[in-house]
Enzyme design. Structure first.
Site, PDB file in Angstrom:
ATOM      1  N   ASP A  29       0.929  -1.360   0.032  1.00 33.00           N
ATOM      2  CA  ASP A  29       0.075   0.007  -0.186  1.00 33.00           C
ATOM      3  C   ASP A  29       0.751   1.199   0.056  1.00 33.00           C
ATOM      4  OD1 ASP A  29      -2.348   1.282  -0.135  1.00 33.00           O
ATOM      5  OD2 ASP A  29      -2.961   1.069   1.841  1.00 33.00           O
ATOM      6  N   ARG A  79      -1.197  -1.269  -8.722  1.00 33.41           N
ATOM      7  CA  ARG A  79      -2.703  -0.840  -8.220  1.00 33.41           C
ATOM      8  C   ARG A  79      -2.766   0.659  -8.289  1.00 33.41           C
ATOM      9  NH1 ARG A  79      -4.043  -0.126  -2.522  1.00 33.41           N
ATOM     10  NH2 ARG A  79      -5.901  -0.173  -1.976  1.00 33.41           N
TER      11      ARG A  79
END
Length: 206
Positions: A29, A79
């Protein structure tokens, strides 16, 4: 050489993910702009030794086009998110229209001929249906098979959109925050997309 305890832990998690097959990997992340460089460095260290890792990039940051180009060249997995933070204009787009334009440009990089050739794996993480449509348009124009990319959405948010994507054969991954730090994560997701407040409220009342 392991450079930190955090890298050692990340190596162990990524190695475990790698034994499960399919499109399983450890997704790294991304927090605010101050740690973007170190986060990418961690991803690179793990990728260089062959561990199955993916990197999150944020459309609101000006540097993301260069970071995306580097990942496309190496055939990585990225992502793409909007970004839930606020940055000053020197490093970030601050107006919503600019951020959406940036997201579209980054989608263009993700589905470019160079990305297809390098084996890059695009992960489009948004609840914006217009961006879903744009990503599908780019994928179809470039001849991308549906198993070569995916969409990601938060479980419980815009479920009808997730179902519609899946119904047309798109690969959709749903994710759910958990653990002791779920609260600050959930608050940031609300800042990124106010509709996420419904999921938070549902969790608190259930």
């Amino acid at each position: 050489m392991v450079r930190s305890r955090a890298e050692a832990i990340a190596r162990e998690i990524a190695a475990r993910a790698g034994g499960r097959g399919g499109v399983t990997c450890m997704m790294i992340d991304m927090e605010d702009e101050s740690v973007t460089g170190p986060t990418i460095a961690l991803h690179e260290a793990l990728a260089e030794i062959g561990l199955p890792v993916a990197l999150t990039l944020q459309a609101y940051l000006r540097r993301s086009e260069a970071d995306m180009a580097a990942q496309v060249a190496r055939g990585g997995r990225v992502r793409l998110v909007r970004g839930a933070f606020v940055g000053h204009e020197a490093v970030a787009f601050t107006r919503e229209a600019e951020i959406k334009q940036s997201y579209r440009r980054l989608i263009g990089q993700m589905f470019s001929p160079e990305a297809f050739k390098s084996g890059f794996y695009p992960i489009v993480a948004t609840h914006d249906e217009a961006l879903h449509a744009y990503a599908i348009e780019q994928a179809e124009a470039g001849g991308w098979p549906k198993d070569r990319y995916e969409f990601e959405m938060l479980l419980g948010v815009r479920e009808e959109s997730a179902r519609a994507l899946a119904a047309r054969g798109e690969r959709v991954r749903l994710y759910l925050p958990f653990g002791r730090d779920w609260w600050p994560y959930a608050v940031r997701r609300i800042g990124e997309y106010p509709g996420n407040a419904r999921l938070l409220l549902r969790s608190l009342l259930s």
